[in-house]
Design an enzyme around this catalytic site. Structure first.
Site, short mmCIF file in Angstrom:
data_model
loop_
_atom_site.label_atom_id
_atom_site.label_comp_id
_atom_site.label_asym_id
_atom_site.label_seq_id
_atom_site.Cartn_x
_atom_site.Cartn_y
_atom_site.Cartn_z
N ASP A 249 0.98 -1.20 0.03
CA ASP A 249 -0.03 0.09 -0.17
C ASP A 249 0.78 1.17 0.09
O ASP A 249 0.76 2.33 -0.89
CB ASP A 249 -0.77 0.10 1.41
CG ASP A 249 -2.19 -0.99 0.96
OD1 ASP A 249 -2.16 -1.39 -0.06
OD2 ASP A 249 -2.69 -1.26 2.00
N ASP A 262 0.16 -0.42 5.83
CA ASP A 262 -0.95 -1.16 5.42
C ASP A 262 -2.37 -0.58 5.89
O ASP A 262 -2.52 -0.32 7.13
CB ASP A 262 -0.93 -2.61 5.67
CG ASP A 262 -1.79 -3.53 4.77
OD1 ASP A 262 -2.10 -2.96 3.90
OD2 ASP A 262 -2.15 -4.59 5.48
N LYS A 264 -6.19 -0.48 6.16
CA LYS A 264 -7.20 -1.22 6.54
C LYS A 264 -8.57 -0.65 6.98
O LYS A 264 -8.64 0.57 7.26
CB LYS A 264 -7.08 -2.42 7.56
CG LYS A 264 -5.70 -3.14 7.23
CD LYS A 264 -5.96 -4.17 5.89
CE LYS A 264 -4.72 -5.00 5.54
NZ LYS A 264 -5.05 -5.85 4.58
#
Length: 352
Positions: A249, A262, A264
């Site tokens: 990412d 990352d 989420k």
């Protein structure tokens, strides 16, 4: 002589009469308790009640019987009850099922997280452009597929049960639509973050869906203030030794530490790292891949998982230092070996 005897008897009689009156007065004023003596033949002939403890093995359970039958026994407490249970049934056996110590296992093909042979640029060197390498369709497994194929049984059980409940509530078509919307929201959120890092305005092609992305963006605002020095966005990585790939990412500095980040999205609050399931393994896998990928002239030691929420409530950032990343790196290597072993077995069955 006879006259003297009669006078003495009269005098004694008078004194006895006075004494009787005094005794009568005394017992009338101070009445004592009344005692009744019963001589009933039924009570006297009643058979003595048998003691139920006489049939017990007196030698073996002497202390227990004495504590129960004694009138001077102390009040029964939890401690005395435990002692009695120990005398009758023996000590309690606290059985615990065997737990597999995953952390104690050592990967057979251990590769360090940090690549000591890699040449890197100085930390203060400025990169002219962000890395955004496209994902190539290699004949190697992706990080996501490895984690899915080696998911622990308990985690797979809860995931399956959750799917069954959602299908009962929404129906198969409704659940498929729900899953599609979740994936779309994630894509829009990542696209909006990329636009923020590239200092571009968020595209307004789909206003309704962008409203959803704006909720996630509002959720991570306090995290974005601590992020700087972005080096890569939505960029592919490939571990040249272990032969797996993935899509990172973001790679940037979080509070001065270069991290694999990352992003989420979640409908439930996840304030602890353990609530993110296999996400730490995913970050560790990406970290190791970057460090062993020639396309990246830097190495990463830390990770960051940011859980954002649709309603705009503050996101939960979970920072993984170098030690924690190393621990999850070892777990990732074990999962990768498990996946490789399963693939070998499946190929052997197909060829036979």
């Amino acid at each position: 002589m006879l006259l003297l005897g009669m006078k003495s008897l009269e005098l004694l009689t008078r004194k006895c009469g006075k004494l009787k009156m005094l005794l009568t007065e005394h017992f009338c004023k101070t009445q004592g308790p009344c005692v009744c003596l019963c001589t009933s033949s039924y009570l006297c002939s009643k058979k003595k009640r048998e003691n139920g403890y006489e049939q017990v093995d007196q030698e073996r359970y002497m202390n227990l019987v004495r504590s129960v039958t004694s009138s001077k026994a102390s009040p029964r407490t939890p401690e005395t009850l435990f002692e009695e249970d120990n005398l009758i049934y023996g000590p309690v056996s606290k059985f615990k099922p065997p737990v597999k110590d995953v952390e104690a296992k050592i990967p057979k093909n251990w590769i360090p997280l940090i690549n000591s042979n890699k040449r890197t640029l100085p930390p203060d060197s400025d990169r002219k452009h962000l890395l955004k390498i496209g994902l190539q369709r290699h004949k190697v497994p992706s990080v996501t597929s490895v984690l899915q194929q080696t998911m622990p049984l308990d985690q797979a059980f809860y995931l399956k049960r959750w799917k069954q409940r959602m299908i009962l509530a929404l129906g198969k078509d409704g659940f498929a639509e729900y899953t599609k919307n979740i994936l779309l929201q994630g894509k829009l959120f990542h696209a909006a973050l990329e636009s923020v890092f590239l200092s571009e305005e968020v595209p307004l092609k789909e206003p309704e869906k962008d409203t959803t992305a704006s909720g996630y963006l509002a959720s991570v605002q306090h995290v974005l203030r601590d992020i700087s020095g972005v080096k890569a966005l939505e960029s592919a990585v490939h571990h040249e030794t272990l032969h797996y790939s993935g899509l990172v990412d973001c790679v940037a500095e979080y509070r001065g530490q270069l991290c694999v980040i990352d992003w989420k999205t979640s409908e439930k609050s996840k304030p602890y790292l353990q609530n993110t399931f296999d996400n730490p393994l995913q970050v560790a896998a990406y970290t190791g891949a970057i460090n062993h990928d020639a396309n990246y002239d830097f190495q990463v030691h830390c990770g960051l998982i940011v859980v954002s929420y649709k309603d705009g409530s503050p996101a939960h950032p979970h920072f993984m230092d170098s030690d924690l990343c190393s621990q999850y790196w070892n777990k990732w290597l074990l999962r990768l070996e498990e996946y490789t072993e399963k693939e070998k077995n499946n190929n052997a069955i197909e060829t036979s």
